[in-house]
Design a protein around this motif. Structure first.
Motif, mmCIF file in Angstrom:
data_model
loop_
_atom_site.group_PDB
_atom_site.id
_atom_site.type_symbol
_atom_site.label_atom_id
_atom_site.label_comp_id
_atom_site.label_asym_id
_atom_site.label_seq_id
_atom_site.Cartn_x
_atom_site.Cartn_y
_atom_site.Cartn_z
ATOM 1 N N GLY A 142 0.837 -1.196 0.000
ATOM 2 C CA GLY A 142 0.000 0.000 0.000
ATOM 3 C C GLY A 142 0.868 1.240 0.000
ATOM 4 O O GLY A 142 2.095 1.170 0.038
ATOM 5 N N ASP A 143 0.212 2.374 -0.026
ATOM 6 C CA ASP A 143 0.923 3.649 -0.050
ATOM 7 C C ASP A 143 1.118 4.235 1.340
ATOM 8 O O ASP A 143 1.745 5.277 1.483
ATOM 9 C CB ASP A 143 0.153 4.662 -0.901
ATOM 10 N N HIS A 144 0.594 3.575 2.366
ATOM 11 C CA HIS A 144 0.592 4.132 3.716
ATOM 12 C C HIS A 144 1.939 4.063 4.429
ATOM 13 O O HIS A 144 2.169 4.800 5.377
ATOM 14 C CB HIS A 144 -0.480 3.445 4.551
ATOM 15 N N LYS A 145 2.826 3.188 3.989
ATOM 16 C CA LYS A 145 4.143 2.997 4.606
ATOM 17 C C LYS A 145 5.148 2.653 3.532
ATOM 18 O O LYS A 145 4.782 2.146 2.477
ATOM 19 C CB LYS A 145 4.130 1.815 5.589
ATOM 20 N N THR A 146 6.426 2.846 3.858
ATOM 21 C CA THR A 146 7.460 2.444 2.914
ATOM 22 C C THR A 146 7.447 0.919 2.773
ATOM 23 O O THR A 146 7.016 0.202 3.684
ATOM 24 C CB THR A 146 8.852 2.907 3.376
ATOM 25 N N ILE A 147 7.927 0.448 1.654
ATOM 26 C CA ILE A 147 7.886 -0.989 1.361
ATOM 27 C C ILE A 147 8.678 -1.790 2.382
ATOM 28 O O ILE A 147 8.235 -2.841 2.836
ATOM 29 C CB ILE A 147 8.344 -1.269 -0.084
ATOM 30 N N PHE A 148 9.845 -1.305 2.790
ATOM 31 C CA PHE A 148 10.646 -2.094 3.723
ATOM 32 C C PHE A 148 9.929 -2.260 5.059
ATOM 33 O O PHE A 148 10.039 -3.302 5.702
ATOM 34 C CB PHE A 148 12.066 -1.527 3.879
ATOM 35 N N LEU A 149 9.146 -1.262 5.481
ATOM 36 C CA LEU A 149 8.369 -1.401 6.724
ATOM 37 C C LEU A 149 7.181 -2.338 6.526
ATOM 38 O O LEU A 149 6.803 -3.068 7.446
ATOM 39 C CB LEU A 149 7.894 -0.034 7.216
ATOM 40 N N GLN A 150 6.617 -2.351 5.340
ATOM 41 C CA GLN A 150 5.517 -3.274 5.061
ATOM 42 C C GLN A 150 6.019 -4.721 5.053
ATOM 43 O O GLN A 150 5.320 -5.632 5.509
ATOM 44 C CB GLN A 150 4.848 -2.924 3.731
ATOM 45 N N ILE A 151 7.229 -4.938 4.562
ATOM 46 C CA ILE A 151 7.825 -6.277 4.601
ATOM 47 C C ILE A 151 8.043 -6.683 6.044
ATOM 48 O O ILE A 151 7.722 -7.802 6.448
ATOM 49 C CB ILE A 151 9.149 -6.310 3.804
ATOM 50 N N ARG A 152 8.579 -5.768 6.860
ATOM 51 C CA ARG A 152 8.783 -6.035 8.283
ATOM 52 C C ARG A 152 7.446 -6.395 8.941
ATOM 53 O O ARG A 152 7.343 -7.370 9.669
ATOM 54 C CB ARG A 152 9.397 -4.819 8.974
ATOM 55 N N TYR A 182 15.333 -6.661 6.917
ATOM 56 C CA TYR A 182 16.034 -7.643 7.737
ATOM 57 C C TYR A 182 16.988 -6.961 8.719
ATOM 58 O O TYR A 182 17.089 -7.377 9.870
ATOM 59 C CB TYR A 182 16.774 -8.639 6.861
ATOM 60 N N SER A 183 17.675 -5.922 8.266
ATOM 61 C CA SER A 183 18.599 -5.206 9.153
ATOM 62 C C SER A 183 17.849 -4.575 10.313
ATOM 63 O O SER A 183 18.300 -4.648 11.467
ATOM 64 C CB SER A 183 19.357 -4.128 8.378
ATOM 65 N N LEU A 184 16.713 -3.971 10.028
ATOM 66 C CA LEU A 184 15.892 -3.381 11.091
ATOM 67 C C LEU A 184 15.437 -4.447 12.077
ATOM 68 O O LEU A 184 15.541 -4.281 13.293
ATOM 69 C CB LEU A 184 14.684 -2.659 10.490
ATOM 70 N N MET A 185 14.962 -5.569 11.558
ATOM 71 C CA MET A 185 14.478 -6.644 12.421
ATOM 72 C C MET A 185 15.613 -7.248 13.243
ATOM 73 O O MET A 185 15.405 -7.640 14.393
ATOM 74 C CB MET A 185 13.768 -7.710 11.579
ATOM 75 N N GLU A 186 16.791 -7.295 12.670
ATOM 76 C CA GLU A 186 17.944 -7.800 13.413
ATOM 77 C C GLU A 186 18.291 -6.830 14.548
ATOM 78 O O GLU A 186 18.549 -7.254 15.676
ATOM 79 C CB GLU A 186 19.131 -7.988 12.475
ATOM 80 N N GLN A 187 18.256 -5.538 14.271
ATOM 81 C CA GLN A 187 18.516 -4.533 15.305
ATOM 82 C C GLN A 187 17.488 -4.612 16.427
ATOM 83 O O GLN A 187 17.809 -4.380 17.591
ATOM 84 C CB GLN A 187 18.494 -3.121 14.709
#
Length: 124
Positions: free
Chosen positions: A4-14, A53-58
């Motif tokens: 969707g357009d509500h969040k960046t793609i990397f946050l949507q994957i997270r 993945y980097s965010l989730m690892e952090q």
């Protein structure tokens, strides 16, 4: 996965991976798709997946085992449950309460809906 357009793609994957963990589809110790695999499956750039993945690892949600891949961490579900509940209470619930007031909904209006959601969830 649809974006969707509500969040960046990397946050949507997270968020999608977080949902997989909270619903028990991924459990501690499970290997998650490699960056390359997931990027190909959902048709995004590998750097976008790597950012997730980097965010989730952090955050301590996943662990990177060099040469093997990424795995759901042992404390992921407890950490996520606590964090996601707090975020819901702080960010989403006030919006819902406001909308309920505007529509003059009462707790009695919500009780059968919540009951039905729980029954549907238990049937799955």
């Amino acid at each position: 996965m649809e974006f969707g357009d509500h969040k960046t793609i990397f946050l949507q994957i997270r968020d999608w991976l977080v949902d997989q963990i909270l619903t028990g589809k991924l459990v501690p110790g499970d290997r998650i798709p490699s960056v390359r695999e997931l990027a190909a499956d959902i048709e995004v750039n590998r750097n976008t997946v790597m950012r997730s993945y980097s965010l989730m690892e952090q955050e301590g949600i996943i662990d990177n085992r060099r040469g093997i891949g990424f795995f759901v961490s042992e404390q992921a579900r407890q950490r996520l449950a606590t964090d996601e509940k707090a975020q819901f209470i702080e960010e989403e619930l006030p919006k819902i309460i406001h909308q309920a007031k505007v529509l003059r909904l009462t707790l009695a209006d919500f009780q059968p809906l919540i009951q039905q959601l729980h029954e549907n969830e238990n049937q799955q």
